[in-house]
Scaffold this motif. Structure first.
Motif, PDB file in Angstrom:
ATOM      1  N   GLN A  18     -16.862   2.014  -6.154  1.00  0.00           N
ATOM      2  CA  GLN A  18     -16.120   0.886  -7.027  1.00  0.00           C
ATOM      3  C   GLN A  18     -15.763  -0.210  -6.282  1.00  0.00           C
ATOM      4  OE1 GLN A  18     -13.299   3.254  -9.291  1.00  0.00           O
ATOM      5  NE2 GLN A  18     -14.925   3.889 -10.676  1.00  0.00           N
ATOM      6  N   PRO A  19     -16.406  -1.184  -6.516  1.00  0.00           N
ATOM      7  CA  PRO A  19     -15.766  -2.619  -5.696  1.00  0.00           C
ATOM      8  C   PRO A  19     -14.223  -3.035  -6.355  1.00  0.00           C
ATOM      9  CG  PRO A  19     -17.544  -3.096  -7.153  1.00  0.00           C
ATOM     10  CD  PRO A  19     -17.437  -1.666  -7.405  1.00  0.00           C
ATOM     11  N   ARG A  20     -13.946  -3.649  -5.437  1.00  0.00           N
ATOM     12  CA  ARG A  20     -12.329  -4.229  -5.830  1.00  0.00           C
ATOM     13  C   ARG A  20     -12.656  -5.787  -6.072  1.00  0.00           C
ATOM     14  NH1 ARG A  20      -7.977  -0.649  -4.950  1.00  0.00           N
ATOM     15  NH2 ARG A  20      -8.471   1.003  -3.254  1.00  0.00           N
ATOM     16  N   THR A  21     -11.501  -6.256  -6.895  1.00  0.00           N
ATOM     17  CA  THR A  21     -11.648  -7.779  -7.028  1.00  0.00           C
ATOM     18  C   THR A  21     -10.786  -8.305  -5.984  1.00  0.00           C
ATOM     19  OG1 THR A  21      -9.450  -7.555  -8.199  1.00  0.00           O
ATOM     20  CG2 THR A  21     -11.733  -7.395  -9.671  1.00  0.00           C
ATOM     21  N   PRO A  22     -10.971  -9.557  -5.680  1.00  0.00           N
ATOM     22  CA  PRO A  22     -10.066 -10.107  -4.632  1.00  0.00           C
ATOM     23  C   PRO A  22      -8.526  -9.977  -4.899  1.00  0.00           C
ATOM     24  CG  PRO A  22     -12.048 -11.585  -5.246  1.00  0.00           C
ATOM     25  CD  PRO A  22     -12.029 -10.404  -6.097  1.00  0.00           C
ATOM     26  N   ALA A  23      -8.249 -10.128  -5.987  1.00  0.00           N
ATOM     27  CA  ALA A  23      -6.857 -10.236  -6.642  1.00  0.00           C
ATOM     28  C   ALA A  23      -6.179  -8.784  -6.143  1.00  0.00           C
ATOM     29  CB  ALA A  23      -6.431 -10.326  -8.172  1.00  0.00           C
ATOM     30  N   GLU A  24      -6.962  -7.668  -6.682  1.00  0.00           N
ATOM     31  CA  GLU A  24      -6.581  -6.320  -6.263  1.00  0.00           C
ATOM     32  C   GLU A  24      -6.457  -6.100  -4.673  1.00  0.00           C
ATOM     33  OE1 GLU A  24      -8.644  -3.056  -9.385  1.00  0.00           O
ATOM     34  OE2 GLU A  24     -10.027  -4.018  -7.810  1.00  0.00           O
ATOM     35  N   LEU A  25      -7.341  -6.811  -3.962  1.00  0.00           N
ATOM     36  CA  LEU A  25      -7.337  -6.731  -2.419  1.00  0.00           C
ATOM     37  C   LEU A  25      -6.129  -7.460  -1.899  1.00  0.00           C
ATOM     38  CD1 LEU A  25     -11.168  -7.322  -1.627  1.00  0.00           C
ATOM     39  CD2 LEU A  25      -9.576  -5.086  -1.283  1.00  0.00           C
ATOM     40  N   ALA A  26      -5.606  -8.628  -2.558  1.00  0.00           N
ATOM     41  CA  ALA A  26      -4.523  -9.315  -1.891  1.00  0.00           C
ATOM     42  C   ALA A  26      -3.342  -8.561  -2.286  1.00  0.00           C
ATOM     43  CB  ALA A  26      -4.482 -10.717  -2.909  1.00  0.00           C
ATOM     44  N   GLU A  27      -3.311  -7.850  -3.527  1.00  0.00           N
ATOM     45  CA  GLU A  27      -2.097  -7.126  -3.681  1.00  0.00           C
ATOM     46  C   GLU A  27      -2.151  -5.897  -2.920  1.00  0.00           C
ATOM     47  OE1 GLU A  27       1.218  -5.616  -5.726  1.00  0.00           O
ATOM     48  OE2 GLU A  27       0.125  -7.547  -6.095  1.00  0.00           O
ATOM     49  N   LEU A  28      -3.090  -5.390  -2.418  1.00  0.00           N
ATOM     50  CA  LEU A  28      -2.859  -4.174  -1.763  1.00  0.00           C
ATOM     51  C   LEU A  28      -2.711  -4.496  -0.096  1.00  0.00           C
ATOM     52  CD1 LEU A  28      -5.872  -2.076  -3.010  1.00  0.00           C
ATOM     53  CD2 LEU A  28      -3.635  -1.441  -3.108  1.00  0.00           C
ATOM     54  N   CYS A  29      -3.037  -5.602   0.248  1.00  0.00           N
ATOM     55  CA  CYS A  29      -2.684  -6.177   1.587  1.00  0.00           C
ATOM     56  C   CYS A  29      -1.427  -6.675   1.424  1.00  0.00           C
ATOM     57  CB  CYS A  29      -3.928  -7.118   2.173  1.00  0.00           C
ATOM     58  SG  CYS A  29      -5.415  -6.195   2.434  1.00  0.00           S
ATOM     59  N   GLY A  30      -0.890  -7.321   0.470  1.00  0.00           N
ATOM     60  CA  GLY A  30       0.321  -7.837   0.584  1.00  0.00           C
ATOM     61  C   GLY A  30       0.188  -9.522   1.092  1.00  0.00           C
ATOM     62  N   VAL A  31      -0.957  -9.945   0.602  1.00  0.00           N
ATOM     63  CA  VAL A  31      -1.265 -11.367   0.947  1.00  0.00           C
ATOM     64  C   VAL A  31      -1.514 -12.393  -0.300  1.00  0.00           C
ATOM     65  CG1 VAL A  31      -2.162 -11.013   3.187  1.00  0.00           C
ATOM     66  CG2 VAL A  31      -3.579 -11.088   1.595  1.00  0.00           C
ATOM     67  N   THR A  32      -1.431 -13.594  -0.045  1.00  0.00           N
ATOM     68  CA  THR A  32      -1.765 -14.390  -1.246  1.00  0.00           C
ATOM     69  C   THR A  32      -3.093 -14.324  -1.611  1.00  0.00           C
ATOM     70  OG1 THR A  32      -2.143 -16.340  -0.033  1.00  0.00           O
ATOM     71  CG2 THR A  32       0.112 -15.953  -0.664  1.00  0.00           C
ATOM     72  N   ARG A  33      -3.311 -14.645  -2.839  1.00  0.00           N
ATOM     73  CA  ARG A  33      -4.758 -14.717  -3.311  1.00  0.00           C
ATOM     74  C   ARG A  33      -5.553 -15.752  -2.414  1.00  0.00           C
ATOM     75  NH1 ARG A  33      -5.085 -13.706  -9.791  1.00  0.00           N
ATOM     76  NH2 ARG A  33      -3.985 -11.910  -9.780  1.00  0.00           N
ATOM     77  N   ARG A  89     -17.746  -9.863 -16.380  1.00  0.00           N
ATOM     78  CA  ARG A  89     -18.581 -10.747 -15.927  1.00  0.00           C
ATOM     79  C   ARG A  89     -18.100 -12.131 -15.394  1.00  0.00           C
ATOM     80  NH1 ARG A  89     -22.830  -8.614 -14.090  1.00  0.00           N
ATOM     81  NH2 ARG A  89     -24.696  -8.531 -15.226  1.00  0.00           N
ATOM     82  N   ARG A  90     -16.622 -12.253 -15.997  1.00  0.00           N
ATOM     83  CA  ARG A  90     -15.726 -13.524 -15.463  1.00  0.00           C
ATOM     84  C   ARG A  90     -15.227 -13.292 -14.166  1.00  0.00           C
ATOM     85  NH1 ARG A  90     -11.799 -13.486 -19.976  1.00  0.00           N
ATOM     86  NH2 ARG A  90     -11.988 -11.373 -19.519  1.00  0.00           N
ATOM     87  N   MET A  91     -15.263 -12.008 -13.771  1.00  0.00           N
ATOM     88  CA  MET A  91     -14.624 -11.598 -12.433  1.00  0.00           C
ATOM     89  C   MET A  91     -15.359 -11.481 -11.456  1.00  0.00           C
ATOM     90  SD  MET A  91     -11.040 -11.450 -13.238  1.00  0.00           S
ATOM     91  CE  MET A  91     -10.320 -10.091 -11.919  1.00  0.00           C
ATOM     92  N   MET A  92     -15.077 -11.566 -10.364  1.00  0.00           N
ATOM     93  CA  MET A  92     -15.981 -11.219  -9.164  1.00  0.00           C
ATOM     94  C   MET A  92     -15.469 -10.058  -8.541  1.00  0.00           C
ATOM     95  SD  MET A  92     -18.339 -13.354  -9.090  1.00  0.00           S
ATOM     96  CE  MET A  92     -19.256 -13.337  -7.327  1.00  0.00           C
ATOM     97  N   SER A  93     -16.300  -8.862  -7.871  1.00  0.00           N
ATOM     98  CA  SER A  93     -15.936  -7.859  -7.126  1.00  0.00           C
ATOM     99  C   SER A  93     -16.445  -8.023  -5.806  1.00  0.00           C
ATOM    100  CB  SER A  93     -16.752  -6.720  -7.847  1.00  0.00           C
ATOM    101  OG  SER A  93     -16.220  -6.671  -9.282  1.00  0.00           O
ATOM    102  N   VAL A  94     -15.811  -7.204  -4.759  1.00  0.00           N
ATOM    103  CA  VAL A  94     -16.093  -7.578  -3.542  1.00  0.00           C
ATOM    104  C   VAL A  94     -16.551  -5.990  -3.186  1.00  0.00           C
ATOM    105  CG1 VAL A  94     -15.167  -8.049  -1.010  1.00  0.00           C
ATOM    106  CG2 VAL A  94     -14.455  -9.194  -2.942  1.00  0.00           C
TER     107      VAL A  94
END
Length: 188
Positions: A77-92, A117-122
């Protein structure tokens, strides 16, 4: 980048002397804190040396690892950029930059989210998986070498102690800063 710029930490006796001038200075707490930071810096340096040899930054490595963990453990399951930012503790915005460079290098891809579909997944690409396959063996060897001086029991104790410190950091981080004359009580 090191958090503690001191290579030679003050002797305990010096901390006791300093406590005479600074009553809020708890010598044993200060000593433990300084050694925690110094050890963290060395662990970071050891990791960074391996990543630098593979021309990858800590931030990019973190994103790749989050995507690898997600794909290996939870059914790709890919992650959204916002999820990745939260998990890394960095800004979007910082995450966008990291994803941009990873995508440019062919290590990740952005795709429309299958649910929204409005969101992007990485997603991690095959090339991203290959790159991690090159980096991870050295990373894991260095990690094991660093921890090899501790028994299994000592490692579990260390994790338990570090979790207590993390818990305190969370509690302290959610409160307003201490006033100049205020000190933290051990139970606070």
């Amino acid at each position: 980048m090191p958090l503690l710029l001191l290579k030679d930490l003050p002797r305990y006796e010096c901390l006791i002397d300093a406590a005479k001038t600074f009553p809020d200075l708890d010598p044993s707490a200060c000593e433990a804190y300084l050694y925690l930071l110094r050890t963290g810096d060395e662990a970071f340096r050891i990791t960074d040396e391996n990543l630098s040899a593979h021309h990858i930054s800590q931030g990019r490595f973190s994103v790749l690892m989050l995507l690898l963990n997600k794909s290996e453990c939870c059914g790709a399951q890919p992650r959204t950029p916002a999820e990745l930012a939260e998990l890394c503790g960095v800004t979007r915005a910082t995450m966008t930059g990291l994803i941009d460079t990873l995508e440019r290098d062919g290590l990740v891809t952005r795709e429309p989210d299958p649910v929204d579909r409005r969101m992007m997944s990485v997603k991690l690409t095959a090339r991203g998986n290959e790159r991690l396959g090159e980096v991870l063996p050295g990373h894991f060897r260095r990690m094991a070498a660093l921890m090899s001086g501790l028994t299994e029991s000592e490692r579990k104790t260390l994790v338990s102690l570090l979790l207590k410190i993390l818990d305190r950091a969370s509690a302290i981080g959610s409160r307003p800063p201490f006033a100049p004359s205020e000190s933290a009580s051990p139970a606070a």
